[in-house]
Design a protein around this motif. Structure first.
Motif: not given
Length: 388
Positions: A114, A118, A145-146, A217, A227-229, A332-333
């Motif tokens: 991740e 990013r 994921y994370h 996810h 940028v996000g999930w 948001q993204y």
């Protein structure tokens, strides 16, 4: 009858010898380090690559009860690492640590940590995948994921000797979409933000293998950086838009009645751009057929009115999932992973190039989207009333 001359016999035998020279570039499997999966992480200003190398005894057939018939454990592969300033130098460092010649042509999975996705972005990595003659563009792309890619590649999978094969099987039989390097690169080059499936560690009930992994996810990219999930029902909203919904069983709440279980049979979606008074809009149409597999209500499905209540509730839930997903993506993204810009370019190329593309971020954020869902309930099972 005349016998052939001796020199002719010798000439024919000499020619036959050329057919028995064997394979000049043959390589024994014990001399090769066959990479089935690879991952990339970030460590300070350096890139760390992890390669999952299959043990030779695990590459044979599982039939016959031989040594190749073992199930998946951490002993079926070896994990090697390298550190460098970029993905290529890190991969070369890992190559030097191996006592065998590294083979990348069997690499089935790329896992991005991740933090790597990013901070570093994936352009340099995918450039290596495209240019290397050993690489395959059908290699699947996933994002940890994370967590880090190294932590994922350490994990075994009990039903498959090689974890990469297990990931492929999950993509074929599960609800998550499959995204390979070819599709990911195509999105980047077509001015469409890509996405990838997330992979995460999970606990097991086994004491010998306390952890394994699952696909869950969706990783959202803006250009080449994460940028996000998307999570939970946001993922389902994306799958409805993309027409990738399959093998889904879901529960629908019927207002004032209870819950009904539905199993998806077929699904088709279309994304169409239109102009309303000179302004672009997007229309999403979803058509699906479902079967009722559980009735937790008092409804009698002999009555058409009861079926209509379930159908209306399911349509409302699908529409809500799609709108919730689009709200996150647009506001948001700010990531166009559904390809709305691409659709507008296909239908209105001049308008897109001259007016929309120069200010696409603002246009996309305020782009109106109309969602229409048409669902048909085809079967209600072997009984029409609840067993209650």
């Amino acid at each position: 009858m005349k016998r052939p001359k001796v020199w002719r016999q010798l000439a024919m035998c000499s020619l036959l010898l050329f057919l028995c020279t064997g394979c000049w570039d043959a390589a024994e499997i014990d001399d090769l380090a066959i990479v089935t999966a690879a991952g990339w992480d970030i460590q300070g200003s350096n890139v760390v690559t992890s390669v999952q190398v299959a043990r030779p005894s695990e590459l044979g057939s599982t039939s016959g009860g031989g040594s190749g018939g073992s199930t998946g454990t951490s002993q079926t592969f070896v994990l090697e690492q390298g550190v460098g300033v970029d993905p290529v130098s890190a991969l070369e460092e890992a190559r030097r640590k191996l006592s065998r010649r590294m083979i990348l042509s069997h690499r089935e999975v790329l896992v991005l940590g991740e933090d790597f996705a990013r901070q570093q972005g994936v352009s340099t990595l995918l450039d290596e995948v495209v240019r290397d003659p050993q690489s395959r563009l059908r290699t699947d792309v996933l994002v940890a994921y994370h967590t880090n890619a190294e932590d994922i590649l350490k994990l075994p999978y009990a039903l498959n000797r090689m974890p990469a094969r297990a990931i492929r099987g999950m993509e074929q039989t599960g609800t998550m979409p499959r995204v390979d390097a070819r599709e990911f690169i195509a999105d980047l080059t077509d001015d469409r933000d890509p996405y990838a499936v997330g992979i995460e560690p999970v606990e097991t009930l086994s004491e010998n293998e306390p952890q394994t992994f699952r696909l869950d996810h969706v990783a959202v990219f803006r250009r080449d950086k994460l940028v996000g999930w998307l999570e939970n029902r946001q993922v389902e909203g994306l799958l409805w838009i993309e027409g990738e919904m399959r093998n889904l069983s879901t529960t629908v709440s019927v207002p004032g009645r209870g819950y009904v279980g539905l199993k998806l049979d077929t699904e088709r979606s279309t994304v169409t751009p239109v102009l309303q008074r000179g302004r672009p809009e997007i229309r999403i149409t979803v058509q699906a057929t479902d079967d009722i597999i559980e009735n937790g209500t008092s409804l009698d499905f002999n009555q058409q009115q009861a079926v209509e209540q379930v159908r209306a509730a399911a349509e409302q839930q699908i529409e809500s999932d799609i709108k919730r997903t689009l709200d996150v993506l647009q506001h948001q993204y700010h990531a166009d992973i559904c390809g709305f810009g691409q659709k507008l370019y296909e239908h209105y190329p001049r308008l897109y190039q001259t007016q929309l593309k120069p200010n696409w971020d603002q246009v996309y954020e305020n782009l109106p989207v109309d969602v229409q869902v048409n669902l048909q309930v085809r079967r209600s099972g072997l009984t029409v009333q609840s067993l209650k």
